[in-house]
Enzyme design. Sequence first.
Site, mmCIF file in Angstrom:
data_model
loop_
_atom_site.group_PDB
_atom_site.id
_atom_site.type_symbol
_atom_site.label_atom_id
_atom_site.label_comp_id
_atom_site.label_asym_id
_atom_site.label_seq_id
_atom_site.Cartn_x
_atom_site.Cartn_y
_atom_site.Cartn_z
ATOM 1 N N TYR A 1 0.820 -1.206 0.000
ATOM 2 C CA TYR A 1 0.000 0.000 0.000
ATOM 3 C C TYR A 1 0.862 1.267 0.000
ATOM 4 C CZ TYR A 1 -3.987 2.996 1.262
ATOM 5 O OH TYR A 1 -4.957 3.962 1.288
ATOM 6 N N GLU B 1 2.472 6.306 -7.130
ATOM 7 C CA GLU B 1 1.428 7.106 -7.761
ATOM 8 C C GLU B 1 1.662 8.600 -7.564
ATOM 9 O OE1 GLU B 1 -2.244 5.607 -6.214
ATOM 10 O OE2 GLU B 1 -1.717 3.550 -6.716
#
Length: 257
Positions: free
Chosen positions: A179, A186
């Site tokens: 995660y 990103e």
Amino acid sequence: MAAAAAATATAATKGDGGRGGRTRASETSGMRKKRGTGPLATAYLVIYNVVMTAGWLVIAVGLVRAYLAKGSYHSLYYAIEKPLKFFQTGALLEILHCAIGIVPSSVVLTSFQVMSRVFLIWAVTHSVKEVQSEDSVLLFVIAWTITEIIRYSFYTFSLLNHLPYLIKWARYTLFIVLYPMGISGELLTIYAALPFVRQAGLYSISLPNKYNFSFDYYAFLILIMISYIPIFPQLYFHMIHQRRKVLSHTEEHKKSE
């Protein structure tokens, strides 16, 4: 695309992705059929999840082969660009699954979460060619790939009522690393795209125009990056809670047998 980040590792609660993270409303629901769903729908979901598992395995193998051939991890994106776009876009079918009721998840939440990953792939990475060679792209691609292989395998075995503990454990454990890894990739990718978006005026609409409407894509991407701040901690600690709940329940069940 905080939702894209969520999709990367919202393994605990797909209401995935993903993207991660995705929480993704279909994470939990993707593994089980809606009450009353017939055998045809179940068979379709099994086939869909098997195909998606295979697709992300193709991406994983492509990454490894490209690395071995080049001897470097730089610019590996180009080796898996086509299958990545195809199978990540294929996740749009998950919205349809919710809409027609064969997966008991929120259409709105699933749409938001799936579209966020698709947005990152097409509206950022595809549209801003200059970022495709950034190491940050490889960062989220690796995180997504591992997450999706586990996620779709988890759904497949759950639908078949034969879920190996190893897959369940991986489903609710590896997000701890994947995660943050996916979110970092990103955010760094969006950040790397900003100067090129600003310079080219990409997807921006300036006044005056006949619609009397303006849109600044550069500012929009900055707002997306800011949105990660409140979302990341909530999702991450929620998943930690889900992990304790699910795995402790599994251990208790084993002891009772």
